[in-house]
Design a protein around this motif. Structure first.
Motif, PDB file in Angstrom:
ATOM      1  N   PHE A 185       1.028  -1.209   0.153  1.00 36.50           N
ATOM      2  CA  PHE A 185       0.095   0.173   0.021  1.00 36.50           C
ATOM      3  C   PHE A 185       0.833   1.321  -0.028  1.00 36.50           C
ATOM      4  CE2 PHE A 185      -2.271   3.288   2.413  1.00 36.50           C
ATOM      5  CZ  PHE A 185      -3.446   3.549   1.573  1.00 36.50           C
ATOM      6  N   ALA A 186       1.756   1.446   0.720  1.00 33.18           N
ATOM      7  CA  ALA A 186       2.830   2.450   0.860  1.00 33.18           C
ATOM      8  C   ALA A 186       3.375   2.718  -0.527  1.00 33.18           C
ATOM      9  CB  ALA A 186       3.840   2.328   1.889  1.00 33.18           C
ATOM     10  N   SER A 187       3.794   1.337  -1.084  1.00 34.21           N
ATOM     11  CA  SER A 187       4.512   1.457  -2.103  1.00 34.21           C
ATOM     12  C   SER A 187       3.806   2.125  -3.443  1.00 34.21           C
ATOM     13  CB  SER A 187       5.118   0.164  -2.667  1.00 34.21           C
ATOM     14  OG  SER A 187       5.756   0.200  -3.857  1.00 34.21           O
ATOM     15  N   GLU A 188       2.329   1.671  -3.367  1.00 33.03           N
ATOM     16  CA  GLU A 188       1.480   2.212  -4.343  1.00 33.03           C
ATOM     17  C   GLU A 188       1.435   3.821  -4.169  1.00 33.03           C
ATOM     18  OE1 GLU A 188      -2.161   0.071  -4.276  1.00 33.03           O
ATOM     19  OE2 GLU A 188      -1.178  -1.961  -4.378  1.00 33.03           O
ATOM     20  N   MET A 189       1.193   4.337  -3.072  1.00 29.84           N
ATOM     21  CA  MET A 189       1.125   5.779  -2.659  1.00 29.84           C
ATOM     22  C   MET A 189       2.144   6.535  -3.255  1.00 29.84           C
ATOM     23  SD  MET A 189      -0.570   5.634   1.105  1.00 29.84           S
ATOM     24  CE  MET A 189      -0.118   7.399   1.287  1.00 29.84           C
ATOM     25  N   LEU A 190       3.418   5.960  -2.695  1.00 27.89           N
ATOM     26  CA  LEU A 190       4.702   6.370  -3.420  1.00 27.89           C
ATOM     27  C   LEU A 190       4.803   6.662  -4.790  1.00 27.89           C
ATOM     28  CD1 LEU A 190       7.302   5.122  -0.842  1.00 27.89           C
ATOM     29  CD2 LEU A 190       6.549   7.407  -0.964  1.00 27.89           C
ATOM     30  N   GLU A 191       4.365   5.543  -5.450  1.00 26.61           N
ATOM     31  CA  GLU A 191       4.270   5.345  -6.970  1.00 26.61           C
ATOM     32  C   GLU A 191       3.522   6.482  -7.486  1.00 26.61           C
ATOM     33  OE1 GLU A 191       6.046   4.276 -10.597  1.00 26.61           O
ATOM     34  OE2 GLU A 191       6.410   3.259  -8.423  1.00 26.61           O
ATOM     35  N   THR A 192       2.144   6.690  -7.023  1.00 26.17           N
ATOM     36  CA  THR A 192       1.344   7.577  -7.437  1.00 26.17           C
ATOM     37  C   THR A 192       1.939   9.070  -7.368  1.00 26.17           C
ATOM     38  OG1 THR A 192      -0.516   6.333  -6.798  1.00 26.17           O
ATOM     39  CG2 THR A 192      -1.035   8.601  -6.949  1.00 26.17           C
ATOM     40  N   VAL A 193       2.477   9.310  -6.233  1.00 31.60           N
ATOM     41  CA  VAL A 193       2.944  10.635  -6.036  1.00 31.60           C
ATOM     42  C   VAL A 193       4.072  10.978  -7.153  1.00 31.60           C
ATOM     43  CG1 VAL A 193       4.526  12.362  -4.496  1.00 31.60           C
ATOM     44  CG2 VAL A 193       2.259  10.905  -3.662  1.00 31.60           C
ATOM     45  N   LEU A 194       5.005   9.894  -7.090  1.00 30.83           N
ATOM     46  CA  LEU A 194       6.186  10.051  -8.056  1.00 30.83           C
ATOM     47  C   LEU A 194       5.628  10.253  -9.604  1.00 30.83           C
ATOM     48  CD1 LEU A 194       8.657   7.679  -6.324  1.00 30.83           C
ATOM     49  CD2 LEU A 194       8.842   9.894  -6.242  1.00 30.83           C
TER      50      LEU A 194
END
Length: 123
Positions: free
Chosen positions: A107-116
């Protein structure tokens, strides 16, 4: 083939680190053993240091436990201690994420990917 006292100590310490990292991630022995393609009893012997873990298995162990090979060898902790100044907040957050269960890490990885991805679109 007999091994020296120094080698035995190395494998005992390596096994202890693997067990400690595995337990910190609430990962059962059976799951790590499955990732390595060995029986749970074999993994138990690796963790106890009574059996040498093959070098070829170490990248899989590191990947499964979400650590670097340096951390697996106990070098990551030394490097962190010798660094000067405070640890950047982003690095502390990444270390905290690494301690989360796999689902939360995803979940954290998906959030970071979205922001990036949004940031890349702006530039």
């Amino acid at each position: 083939m007999t091994i020296s006292t120094e080698e035995r100590q190395f494998f005992v310490a390596m096994g202890e680190r693997i067990a400690q990292l595995r337990k910190a991630r609430s990962l059962p022995q059976t799951q790590l053993a499955e990732a390595l393609g060995v029986a749970q009893q074999t993994l138990q012997a690796y963790e106890a240091g009574t059996r040498r873990i093959p070098v070829s298995a170490l990248p899989t162990v590191a990947r499964t436990l979400s650590v670097t090979l340096e951390e697996l060898f106990g070098k990551g902790q030394q490097a962190a201690r010798t660094r000067r100044g405070p640890v950047p907040k982003w690095e502390q957050q990444m270390e905290a994420i690494a301690q989360l269960p796999k689902a939360r890490q995803g979940f954290a990885s998906e959030m970071l990917e979205t922001v990036l991805t949004k940031q890349e679109a702006r530039t």
